[in-house]
Design a protein around this motif. Structure first.
Motif, PDB file in Angstrom:
ATOM      1  N   THR A 282       0.830  -1.197   0.000  1.00 29.97           N
ATOM      2  CA  THR A 282       0.000   0.000   0.000  1.00 29.97           C
ATOM      3  C   THR A 282       0.864   1.246   0.000  1.00 29.97           C
ATOM      4  OG1 THR A 282      -1.704  -1.154   1.284  1.00 29.97           O
ATOM      5  CG2 THR A 282      -1.835   1.234   1.243  1.00 29.97           C
ATOM      6  N   LEU A 283       0.422   2.260  -0.753  1.00 29.74           N
ATOM      7  CA  LEU A 283       1.001   3.594  -0.666  1.00 29.74           C
ATOM      8  C   LEU A 283       0.049   4.439   0.180  1.00 29.74           C
ATOM      9  CD1 LEU A 283       3.337   5.434  -1.694  1.00 29.74           C
ATOM     10  CD2 LEU A 283       1.737   6.219  -3.455  1.00 29.74           C
ATOM     11  N   TYR A 284       0.601   5.079   1.196  1.00 30.84           N
ATOM     12  CA  TYR A 284      -0.208   5.868   2.128  1.00 30.84           C
ATOM     13  C   TYR A 284       0.033   7.354   1.885  1.00 30.84           C
ATOM     14  CZ  TYR A 284      -0.453   1.444   4.708  1.00 30.84           C
ATOM     15  OH  TYR A 284      -0.646   0.131   5.072  1.00 30.84           O
ATOM     16  N   GLY A 285      -0.984   8.049   1.416  1.00 33.66           N
ATOM     17  CA  GLY A 285      -0.890   9.491   1.256  1.00 33.66           C
ATOM     18  C   GLY A 285      -1.072  10.186   2.596  1.00 33.66           C
ATOM     19  N   ARG A 286      -0.171  11.112   2.913  1.00 29.76           N
ATOM     20  CA  ARG A 286      -0.255  11.829   4.178  1.00 29.76           C
ATOM     21  C   ARG A 286      -0.432  13.320   3.931  1.00 29.76           C
ATOM     22  NH1 ARG A 286      -2.513  10.957   6.692  1.00 29.76           N
ATOM     23  NH2 ARG A 286      -1.755  11.792   8.629  1.00 29.76           N
ATOM     24  N   GLN A 287       0.517  14.136   4.351  1.00 25.64           N
ATOM     25  CA  GLN A 287       0.328  15.581   4.283  1.00 25.64           C
ATOM     26  C   GLN A 287       0.616  16.133   2.880  1.00 25.64           C
ATOM     27  OE1 GLN A 287       2.333  14.115   6.653  1.00 25.64           O
ATOM     28  NE2 GLN A 287       1.021  14.308   8.443  1.00 25.64           N
ATOM     29  N   TRP A 288       0.049  17.310   2.647  1.00 31.74           N
ATOM     30  CA  TRP A 288       0.314  18.008   1.399  1.00 31.74           C
ATOM     31  C   TRP A 288       0.262  19.505   1.682  1.00 31.74           C
ATOM     32  CZ3 TRP A 288      -0.639  20.302  -3.489  1.00 31.74           C
ATOM     33  CH2 TRP A 288      -1.655  21.259  -3.501  1.00 31.74           C
ATOM     34  N   GLY A 289       0.843  20.309   0.811  1.00 32.86           N
ATOM     35  CA  GLY A 289       0.733  21.754   0.934  1.00 32.86           C
ATOM     36  C   GLY A 289       1.253  22.435  -0.312  1.00 32.86           C
ATOM     37  N   ALA A 290       0.896  23.721  -0.462  1.00 32.15           N
ATOM     38  CA  ALA A 290       1.313  24.496  -1.629  1.00 32.15           C
ATOM     39  C   ALA A 290       1.448  25.957  -1.241  1.00 32.15           C
ATOM     40  CB  ALA A 290       0.312  24.342  -2.771  1.00 32.15           C
ATOM     41  N   LEU A 291       2.447  26.624  -1.809  1.00 31.07           N
ATOM     42  CA  LEU A 291       2.640  28.051  -1.564  1.00 31.07           C
ATOM     43  C   LEU A 291       2.071  28.904  -2.688  1.00 31.07           C
ATOM     44  CD1 LEU A 291       6.296  28.051  -0.167  1.00 31.07           C
ATOM     45  CD2 LEU A 291       4.130  27.915   1.081  1.00 31.07           C
ATOM     46  N   GLU A 292       1.683  28.263  -3.782  1.00 24.79           N
ATOM     47  CA  GLU A 292       1.037  28.960  -4.896  1.00 24.79           C
ATOM     48  C   GLU A 292      -0.209  28.194  -5.298  1.00 24.79           C
ATOM     49  OE1 GLU A 292       3.444  29.630  -8.307  1.00 24.79           O
ATOM     50  OE2 GLU A 292       5.153  30.418  -7.150  1.00 24.79           O
ATOM     51  N   ASP A 293      -1.204  28.924  -5.743  1.00 29.66           N
ATOM     52  CA  ASP A 293      -2.401  28.278  -6.282  1.00 29.66           C
ATOM     53  C   ASP A 293      -2.135  27.862  -7.724  1.00 29.66           C
ATOM     54  OD1 ASP A 293      -3.927  28.591  -3.987  1.00 29.66           O
ATOM     55  OD2 ASP A 293      -4.564  30.599  -4.551  1.00 29.66           O
ATOM     56  N   ALA A 294      -2.441  26.620  -8.025  1.00 34.19           N
ATOM     57  CA  ALA A 294      -2.315  26.116  -9.391  1.00 34.19           C
ATOM     58  C   ALA A 294      -3.486  25.187  -9.639  1.00 34.19           C
ATOM     59  CB  ALA A 294      -0.998  25.375  -9.588  1.00 34.19           C
ATOM     60  N   PRO A 295      -4.175  25.311 -10.744  1.00 36.18           N
ATOM     61  CA  PRO A 295      -5.379  24.503 -10.985  1.00 36.18           C
ATOM     62  C   PRO A 295      -5.088  23.012 -10.911  1.00 36.18           C
ATOM     63  CG  PRO A 295      -5.057  26.120 -12.741  1.00 36.18           C
ATOM     64  CD  PRO A 295      -3.862  26.182 -11.878  1.00 36.18           C
ATOM     65  N   PHE A 296      -5.872  22.314 -10.104  1.00 36.03           N
ATOM     66  CA  PHE A 296      -5.859  20.843 -10.029  1.00 36.03           C
ATOM     67  C   PHE A 296      -4.539  20.267  -9.519  1.00 36.03           C
ATOM     68  CE2 PHE A 296      -8.459  22.050 -13.828  1.00 36.03           C
ATOM     69  CZ  PHE A 296      -9.700  21.898 -13.223  1.00 36.03           C
ATOM     70  N   LEU A 297      -3.645  21.095  -8.981  1.00 39.03           N
ATOM     71  CA  LEU A 297      -2.354  20.578  -8.537  1.00 39.03           C
ATOM     72  C   LEU A 297      -2.512  19.638  -7.341  1.00 39.03           C
ATOM     73  CD1 LEU A 297       0.665  20.540  -9.014  1.00 39.03           C
ATOM     74  CD2 LEU A 297       0.873  22.582  -7.565  1.00 39.03           C
TER      75      LEU A 297
END
Length: 383
Positions: A282-297
């Motif tokens: 299994t691949l476990y997705g955890r945290q995410w973040g972005a400093l810029e808005d980008a469509p569908f990123l």
């Protein structure tokens, strides 16, 4: 057997060799000594943060037969199985809900065994001995309750038979049906969903360089970038992020081969990232973040790149974390997740039991309707 249960105020008191002898066969990265000890060594978990370790060790004649990750909690943050309503009701009625005991992986809504024993003929008896030890400890310290979160269904059933109250919720997981490529996965979807996902991927990748970084390629530069993303998301969503910068350095040093960072860069500067852990299947997705808005990123880094990676590694599924019905349209289907709860005071236990008896069928029906009415898959998937 002359079994006894010992309580440890730090996982380091048990030691890596002893812990992983029982945790490693699960192939779950969040049960690994390296992950749990990094939480404690970094100060993310401890009495100051309301997560006081009280790990249980089941011993017979000096040999360790079982382990249970356990924490004394002074709040209900970072758990993803929400009991705030129970706490509020009990305290309005004059009770004291905190402290409580919690067996879980801190800040991690991932299904994994919590009663860690071997596979021998006495395994069930050893699990029962661990549970008995936890309940006795609950009474000795005057905790209001014991909660065991994100259990495998069989373990949840066993705890239910032992008298704990069972709870059920839904997460969205992607399953690998023998796909060789991402296009094979798309072939199982309806035509309209294929078009939407292809358009989302094109838009997300416009003017960006996206890479998957794992193993020896992970450096402190990558962790610096990701920590900035994590802090931005955490500050906006829940005010105080749970994990500190040192924690990410520690897991990077100890678990690099079990980690993959999906990173997006614009003009050579990282602007977004998603953290994943690699388990046995299994691949476990955890945290995410972005400093810029980008469509569908967000969809690209957290869902589609995770699917790409799982197919390439021949993994069976991707677990993308808690909540999020928007995942359904990206091929992540509803799956039940389980918890079990012991509440000492009948004045609270009985209304909670009645609530859960109503909640379980409602959750099951909601999951059924989601998959039936909103599934992105064709009626007849690819053979």
């Amino acid at each position: 057997m002359s079994l006894s249960v010992r309580v440890h105020p730090a996982i380091a008191d048990i030691g890596e060799t002893t812990w992983n002898a029982l945790a490693a066969p699960t192939a779950n990265p969040f049960l690994d000594y390296a992950f749990l000890e990094a939480l404690e060594a970094s100060g993310c978990v401890g009495e100051r943060t309301g997560w006081r370790p009280c790990h249980l060790e089941l011993i017979d004649d000096g040999a360790t037969l079982g382990l249970m990750p356990l924490y004394l909690k002074s709040h209900s943050q970072g758990e993803y199985v929400f009991d705030h309503g129970w706490a509020d009701a009990y305290e309005r009625a004059g009770g004291r809900y905190y402290p409580k005991l919690l067996s879980a992986v801190p800040f991690t809504p991932v299904t994994a065994p919590k009663l860690l024993v071997g596979s021998g003929p006495d395994a069930d008896a050893q699990r029962q001995a661990l549970l008995t030890g936890a309940l006795e400890f609950c009474g000795q310290i005057g905790a209001s309750s014991l909660h065991v979160n994100f259990l495998p269904e069989a373990e949840a059933e066993a705890l239910g038979q032992a008298g704990l109250l069972r709870r059920q919720d839904v997460q969205f997981w992607w399953e690998n049906r023998g796909y060789q490529t991402f296009d094979d996965f798309l072939a199982d979807l309806s035509s309209s969903r294929r078009k939407v996902i292809r358009r989302e991927r094109r838009e997300a990748c416009r003017d960006l360089e996206i890479t998957a970084v794992t193993g020896a390629d992970l450096t402190e530069v990558h962790w610096d970038a990701f920590f900035a993303f994590y802090m931005d998301t955490g500050a906006r969503k829940w005010g105080r992020p749970y994990l500190n910068r040192r924690f990410f350095s520690l897991i990077g040093q100890r678990m690099a081969d079990r980690i993959v960072l999906m990173l997006a860069a614009r003009d050579g500067r990282y602007i977004a990232g998603a953290l994943n852990f690699i388990g046995g299947d299994t691949l476990y997705g955890r945290q995410w973040g972005a400093l810029e808005d980008a469509p569908f990123l967000h969809f690209e880094l957290c869902y589609y790149r995770a699917i790409d990676f799982a197919i390439a590694r021949d993994l069976n599924r991707v677990e993308a974390g808690a909540q999020g019905e928007h995942k359904l349209a990206r091929g992540y289907l509803p799956h039940h997740v389980h918890s079990a709860h012991f509440i000492a005071d009948p004045a609270l236990r009985e209304p909670v039991a009645a609530f859960l008896a109503r909640e379980r069928p409602a959750v099951a029906e909601h999951a059924r309707l989601l998959e039936q009415e909103l599934t992105p898959f064709k009626a007849q998937p690819r053979a």
